[in-house]
Design a protein around this motif. Structure first.
Motif, PDB file in Angstrom:
ATOM      1  N   GLY A  60       0.777  -1.231   0.000  1.00 50.21           N
ATOM      2  CA  GLY A  60       0.000   0.000   0.000  1.00 50.21           C
ATOM      3  C   GLY A  60       0.803   1.273   0.000  1.00 50.21           C
ATOM      4  N   THR A  61       2.097   1.187  -0.280  1.00 51.98           N
ATOM      5  CA  THR A  61       2.918   2.392  -0.269  1.00 51.98           C
ATOM      6  C   THR A  61       3.111   2.999  -1.659  1.00 51.98           C
ATOM      7  OG1 THR A  61       4.879   0.966  -0.331  1.00 51.98           O
ATOM      8  CG2 THR A  61       4.156   1.741   1.825  1.00 51.98           C
ATOM      9  N   GLY A  62       2.488   2.427  -2.677  1.00 56.63           N
ATOM     10  CA  GLY A  62       2.490   3.052  -3.999  1.00 56.63           C
ATOM     11  C   GLY A  62       3.539   2.542  -4.955  1.00 56.63           C
ATOM     12  N   LYS A  63       3.996   1.307  -4.802  1.00 51.85           N
ATOM     13  CA  LYS A  63       5.031   0.782  -5.691  1.00 51.85           C
ATOM     14  C   LYS A  63       4.501   0.577  -7.109  1.00 51.85           C
ATOM     15  CE  LYS A  63       5.727  -2.646  -2.847  1.00 51.85           C
ATOM     16  NZ  LYS A  63       4.949  -2.191  -1.674  1.00 51.85           N
ATOM     17  N   SER A  64       3.374  -0.098  -7.232  1.00 52.81           N
ATOM     18  CA  SER A  64       2.800  -0.329  -8.565  1.00 52.81           C
ATOM     19  C   SER A  64       2.344   0.976  -9.203  1.00 52.81           C
ATOM     20  CB  SER A  64       1.622  -1.309  -8.465  1.00 52.81           C
ATOM     21  OG  SER A  64       2.043  -2.563  -7.965  1.00 52.81           O
ATOM     22  N   SER A  65       1.792   1.882  -8.412  1.00 53.63           N
ATOM     23  CA  SER A  65       1.360   3.178  -8.951  1.00 53.63           C
ATOM     24  C   SER A  65       2.537   3.972  -9.497  1.00 53.63           C
ATOM     25  CB  SER A  65       0.642   3.982  -7.859  1.00 53.63           C
ATOM     26  OG  SER A  65      -0.501   3.304  -7.397  1.00 53.63           O
ATOM     27  N   LEU A  66       3.671   3.898  -8.823  1.00 51.07           N
ATOM     28  CA  LEU A  66       4.852   4.599  -9.300  1.00 51.07           C
ATOM     29  C   LEU A  66       5.320   4.013 -10.629  1.00 51.07           C
ATOM     30  CD1 LEU A  66       7.095   6.665  -8.923  1.00 51.07           C
ATOM     31  CD2 LEU A  66       8.318   4.989  -7.506  1.00 51.07           C
ATOM     32  N   CYS A  67       5.275   2.694 -10.772  1.00 43.72           N
ATOM     33  CA  CYS A  67       5.677   2.063 -12.041  1.00 43.72           C
ATOM     34  C   CYS A  67       4.791   2.528 -13.190  1.00 43.72           C
ATOM     35  CB  CYS A  67       5.623   0.550 -11.910  1.00 43.72           C
ATOM     36  SG  CYS A  67       6.826  -0.164 -10.771  1.00 43.72           S
ATOM     37  N   LEU A  68       3.481   2.557 -12.977  1.00 41.27           N
ATOM     38  CA  LEU A  68       2.564   2.988 -14.030  1.00 41.27           C
ATOM     39  C   LEU A  68       2.749   4.465 -14.355  1.00 41.27           C
ATOM     40  CD1 LEU A  68      -0.707   1.108 -13.006  1.00 41.27           C
ATOM     41  CD2 LEU A  68       0.762   0.632 -14.960  1.00 41.27           C
ATOM     42  N   SER A  69       3.006   5.278 -13.344  1.00 38.46           N
ATOM     43  CA  SER A  69       3.219   6.708 -13.591  1.00 38.46           C
ATOM     44  C   SER A  69       4.508   6.945 -14.364  1.00 38.46           C
ATOM     45  CB  SER A  69       3.247   7.470 -12.260  1.00 38.46           C
ATOM     46  OG  SER A  69       2.000   7.388 -11.605  1.00 38.46           O
ATOM     47  N   ILE A  70       5.551   6.202 -14.041  1.00 37.04           N
ATOM     48  CA  ILE A  70       6.806   6.319 -14.786  1.00 37.04           C
ATOM     49  C   ILE A  70       6.590   5.929 -16.245  1.00 37.04           C
ATOM     50  CG2 ILE A  70       9.074   5.255 -15.067  1.00 37.04           C
ATOM     51  CD1 ILE A  70       9.064   7.363 -12.920  1.00 37.04           C
ATOM     52  N   ALA A  71       5.855   4.854 -16.479  1.00 37.15           N
ATOM     53  CA  ALA A  71       5.572   4.428 -17.855  1.00 37.15           C
ATOM     54  C   ALA A  71       4.777   5.489 -18.601  1.00 37.15           C
ATOM     55  CB  ALA A  71       4.815   3.103 -17.841  1.00 37.15           C
ATOM     56  N   GLY A  72       3.801   6.096 -17.947  1.00 36.54           N
ATOM     57  CA  GLY A  72       3.030   7.147 -18.589  1.00 36.54           C
ATOM     58  C   GLY A  72       3.841   8.403 -18.838  1.00 36.54           C
ATOM     59  N   ARG A  73       4.739   8.717 -17.914  1.00 37.43           N
ATOM     60  CA  ARG A  73       5.572   9.926 -18.064  1.00 37.43           C
ATOM     61  C   ARG A  73       6.463   9.836 -19.295  1.00 37.43           C
ATOM     62  NH1 ARG A  73       8.896  13.014 -19.161  1.00 37.43           N
ATOM     63  NH2 ARG A  73      10.037  14.523 -17.871  1.00 37.43           N
ATOM     64  N   PHE A  74       6.958   8.637 -19.610  1.00 36.70           N
ATOM     65  CA  PHE A  74       7.878   8.473 -20.736  1.00 36.70           C
ATOM     66  C   PHE A  74       7.227   7.750 -21.923  1.00 36.70           C
ATOM     67  CE2 PHE A  74      10.596   8.869 -16.985  1.00 36.70           C
ATOM     68  CZ  PHE A  74      11.457   9.881 -17.399  1.00 36.70           C
ATOM     69  N   ASP A  75       5.899   7.630 -21.905  1.00 37.54           N
ATOM     70  CA  ASP A  75       5.151   7.028 -23.014  1.00 37.54           C
ATOM     71  C   ASP A  75       5.676   5.626 -23.323  1.00 37.54           C
ATOM     72  OD1 ASP A  75       3.234   6.857 -24.972  1.00 37.54           O
ATOM     73  OD2 ASP A  75       4.431   7.838 -26.509  1.00 37.54           O
ATOM     74  N   LEU A  76       5.749   4.798 -22.302  1.00 37.61           N
ATOM     75  CA  LEU A  76       6.218   3.423 -22.440  1.00 37.61           C
ATOM     76  C   LEU A  76       5.087   2.456 -22.114  1.00 37.61           C
ATOM     77  CD1 LEU A  76       9.644   3.718 -20.564  1.00 37.61           C
ATOM     78  CD2 LEU A  76       9.265   3.872 -23.030  1.00 37.61           C
ATOM     79  N   ASP A  77       5.085   1.327 -22.786  1.00 33.41           N
ATOM     80  CA  ASP A  77       4.160   0.253 -22.460  1.00 33.41           C
ATOM     81  C   ASP A  77       4.731  -0.577 -21.315  1.00 33.41           C
ATOM     82  OD1 ASP A  77       2.454   1.073 -24.461  1.00 33.41           O
ATOM     83  OD2 ASP A  77       3.287  -0.317 -25.948  1.00 33.41           O
ATOM     84  N   VAL A  78       3.834  -1.169 -20.538  1.00 28.62           N
ATOM     85  CA  VAL A  78       4.233  -1.974 -19.387  1.00 28.62           C
ATOM     86  C   VAL A  78       3.985  -3.443 -19.704  1.00 28.62           C
ATOM     87  CG1 VAL A  78       3.869  -2.437 -16.936  1.00 28.62           C
ATOM     88  CG2 VAL A  78       3.691  -0.098 -17.808  1.00 28.62           C
ATOM     89  N   TYR A  79       5.010  -4.273 -19.524  1.00 28.76           N
ATOM     90  CA  TYR A  79       4.920  -5.714 -19.735  1.00 28.76           C
ATOM     91  C   TYR A  79       5.103  -6.396 -18.382  1.00 28.76           C
ATOM     92  CZ  TYR A  79       5.152  -4.909 -24.749  1.00 28.76           C
ATOM     93  OH  TYR A  79       4.885  -4.493 -26.034  1.00 28.76           O
ATOM     94  N   VAL A  80       4.014  -6.957 -17.873  1.00 29.40           N
ATOM     95  CA  VAL A  80       4.023  -7.581 -16.555  1.00 29.40           C
ATOM     96  C   VAL A  80       4.376  -9.051 -16.717  1.00 29.40           C
ATOM     97  CG1 VAL A  80       2.702  -8.042 -14.466  1.00 29.40           C
ATOM     98  CG2 VAL A  80       2.256  -5.957 -15.787  1.00 29.40           C
ATOM     99  N   LEU A  81       5.455  -9.468 -16.083  1.00 32.45           N
ATOM    100  CA  LEU A  81       5.926 -10.848 -16.178  1.00 32.45           C
ATOM    101  C   LEU A  81       5.677 -11.550 -14.851  1.00 32.45           C
ATOM    102  CD1 LEU A  81       7.349 -12.965 -17.907  1.00 32.45           C
ATOM    103  CD2 LEU A  81       9.524 -12.161 -16.978  1.00 32.45           C
ATOM    104  N   ASN A  82       4.758 -12.498 -14.868  1.00 31.77           N
ATOM    105  CA  ASN A  82       4.477 -13.325 -13.699  1.00 31.77           C
ATOM    106  C   ASN A  82       5.265 -14.624 -13.845  1.00 31.77           C
ATOM    107  OD1 ASN A  82       3.474 -14.644 -11.489  1.00 31.77           O
ATOM    108  ND2 ASN A  82       1.380 -14.807 -12.244  1.00 31.77           N
ATOM    109  N   ILE A  83       6.408 -14.682 -13.202  1.00 30.79           N
ATOM    110  CA  ILE A  83       7.311 -15.809 -13.415  1.00 30.79           C
ATOM    111  C   ILE A  83       6.998 -16.991 -12.519  1.00 30.79           C
ATOM    112  CG2 ILE A  83       9.189 -14.374 -14.244  1.00 30.79           C
ATOM    113  CD1 ILE A  83      10.374 -14.376 -11.519  1.00 30.79           C
ATOM    114  N   SER A  84       5.869 -16.948 -11.796  1.00 29.58           N
ATOM    115  CA  SER A  84       5.514 -18.072 -10.942  1.00 29.58           C
ATOM    116  C   SER A  84       4.896 -19.221 -11.726  1.00 29.58           C
ATOM    117  CB  SER A  84       4.538 -17.611  -9.850  1.00 29.58           C
ATOM    118  OG  SER A  84       3.346 -17.116 -10.435  1.00 29.58           O
ATOM    119  N   ASP A  85       4.432 -18.954 -12.965  1.00 27.74           N
ATOM    120  CA  ASP A  85       3.752 -20.004 -13.724  1.00 27.74           C
ATOM    121  C   ASP A  85       4.352 -20.225 -15.104  1.00 27.74           C
ATOM    122  OD1 ASP A  85       3.016 -17.612 -14.758  1.00 27.74           O
ATOM    123  OD2 ASP A  85       0.854 -18.012 -14.804  1.00 27.74           O
ATOM    124  N   ILE A  86       5.641 -19.871 -15.297  1.00 26.98           N
ATOM    125  CA  ILE A  86       6.293 -20.129 -16.573  1.00 26.98           C
ATOM    126  C   ILE A  86       7.632 -20.810 -16.317  1.00 26.98           C
ATOM    127  CG2 ILE A  86       5.204 -18.182 -17.752  1.00 26.98           C
ATOM    128  CD1 ILE A  86       7.779 -16.618 -17.409  1.00 26.98           C
TER     129      ILE A  86
END
Length: 514
Positions: free
Chosen positions: A259-285
């Protein structure tokens, strides 16, 4: 004589002659005789019959000629459903008149096929695209045709589309560029999130860009992070790294309580630099699927690994070389993907360059040092519980009026000076570094209609939140005690079984010796 004249003789029946054709096609002689009789009775029947005879082979001839023309004079581009190009083309096609006139269509629900603001006002909006057929349209005075069909893709089926047209392939590529431009216009000021599905990257979310100003954290750390990423994404940064033999990669670790804003910061950084976000869930690959996914990453993107402490890769690499017995005795969880494979994929010889790696964790002490060493993690950013400055800015962000807000004439408005005064009172009632920004923001949003009421109920909320935490701790302690008792029973059962077998063996040895 008259009798003879009035006497009518019966008309002899015409028996069709049997031909050799009847041996190969029974009844063909009768059919030909009937056709000749019909043609002799009607003057219009003969030309109609001739036209019918010409139409049947003519259709096949036209198809043959069209197939030759398409083979030797047309250009075709094939698009897979798993590709983002599929979304670009289908989104453009769905808005064209020929798609609305199509007799066969495929229906889609929600954001997967539309980005318009009008669709947000509807519940489960529908859009349609041509399906299972060939559909013709004009583009830049060139005849194009769009084909959609279903094909086998291993154990499932997926849609495959092709777009073809006569003339130079450059015109066809120009059409795809146009589809891409229209797609980018619709995704402007939005952040696109991709997740892996069935071994391929697939767009799953399209979110409005969250301004960095709405991410409440230490301003100095936020500024340093933005400047560091700006330098990495600079146009000459890749060449600078290449000239010095330094891998063109950048890694960041965001750590702190939930709840301290880690995921929100990632999305804001991606939006600030016009980047797409690729979420890798490595628990099932596995390692092979992960290498394939990382290879297909674009040159500029954010690769996000969330909660790396909870997905089974936190054990040290030394544990991977232990025996199976040692692995079973290890208290640390073992994931499907070995840590060594992940490290090699992130920064090995065949690793992908140009991407921003962002990892989040709630427990940095649970991570293997090899995963967060310098070179893999270039910057570590701690996002702790809210201090007084964070609480003050959260209060002002929720209650201060924005120029784009819709004003309610029935509610009195409070100026910024009054809001700041309430914010100081609110901060004075709460302790530092005890509550997460998410918890505080949730409480403030609950009372966003009145800053005064939020201040008045702050201590009541604080007491209720502390009591809920105590209940959760007691429940967690009860679960842990239950697990311990269950584990103790299992150990006792194993010891009893082992003891019984030992006694049986001893009795057998004594009997044999006697």
């Amino acid at each position: 004589m008259a009798t003879l004249n009035n006497t009518t003789s019966p008309t002899p029946s015409i028996l069709p002659q049997v031909s050799v054709l009847d041996f190969f096609m029974p009844g063909s002689t009768s059919m030909i005789t009937t056709i000749e009789l019909v043609l002799s009775m009607n003057n219009y029947a003969r030309p109609l019959f001739v036209c019918l005879l010409l139409l049947l082979p003519g259709r096949h001839i036209c198809r043959y000629i069209w197939g030759l023309a398409e083979t030797y004079f047309a250009s075709t581009v094939h698009v897979s459903q798993s590709s983002e190009v599929y979304d670009m083309v289908v989104l453009w096609v769905a808005s064209q008149p020929f798609a609305h006139r199509a007799r066969s269509s495929l229906a889609h629900v929600g954001w997967r096929r539309t980005f318009s603001s009008e669709s947000d006002k509807q519940k489960k909006p529908l859009s349609y695209s041509p399906w299972d057929g060939t559909f013709y349209f004009m583009y830049e005075n060139h005849l194009f045709w769009f084909r959609s069909a279903e094909k086998d893709a291993g154990y499932r089926k997926e849609e495959a589309i092709t777009v073809s047209g006569f003339g130079s392939p450059a015109v066809l590529k120009q059409f795809f560029d146009h589809c891409r431009d229209e797609y980018l216009k619709l995704t402007e000021n939005k952040t696109t999130v991709f997740e892996h599905q069935e071994g391929k990257w697939k767009r799953t979310k399209v979110r409005s860009i969250r301004p960095l100003s709405t991410v409440v954290m230490k301003e100095e750390e936020k500024k340093e992070l933005v400047e560091d990423i700006e330098g990495f994404l600079d146009s000459g940064a890749r060449m600078w790294h290449t000239n010095r033999g330094i891998p063109y990669r950048r890694g960041y670790l965001l750590y702190g309580p939930p709840g301290t804003g880690k995921s929100s910061l990632c999305l804001s950084i991606a939006g600030r630099f016009d980047l797409d976000v690729y979420v890798l869930n490595i628990s099932d690959i596995d390692a092979r699927a992960m290498n394939t996914l990382l290879t297909e990453l674009p040159s500029r993107c954010v690769l996000l690994l969330e909660d790396v402490d909870a997905i089974g890769i936190t054990q040290p690499r030394q544990a991977e070389a232990n025996t199976e017995r040692a692995k079973k005795d290890s208290a640390k969880p073992e994931g499907k993907l070995p840590l060594s494979n992940l490290l090699n994929a992130l920064d090995g010889i065949s690793s992908h360059e140009g991407r921003l790696l962002m990892m989040t964790t709630n427990h940095i002490d649970h991570l293997d040092p090899a995963l967060i060493r310098a070179g893999r993690t270039d910057k570590r950013i701690e996002l702790p519980h809210a201090d007084k400055d964070v609480m003050f800015r959260l209060f002002c962000m929720v209650f201060k009026r924005s120029t784009s807000d819709i004003q309610d004439p029935g509610k009195p408005t409070e100026d910024d000076a009054a809001i700041e005064q309430y914010a100081h009172e609110f901060v004075g009632k709460l302790p530092e570094l005890e509550f997460s920004p998410a918890e505080i923001q949730s409480f403030l949003l609950e009372h966003r209609g009145s800053a005064r009421i939020a201040v008045e109920k702050a201590q009541q909320w604080m007491a209720r939140t502390r009591e809920e935490r105590k209940k959760m701790k007691r429940a967690d302690s009860f679960v842990r005690v239950s697990d311990l008792l269950h584990f103790t029973k299992q150990i006792a059962r194993i010891l009893l079984d082992w003891g019984g077998k030992s006694i049986h063996i001893c009795v057998g040895l004594i009997a044999n010796s006697s």
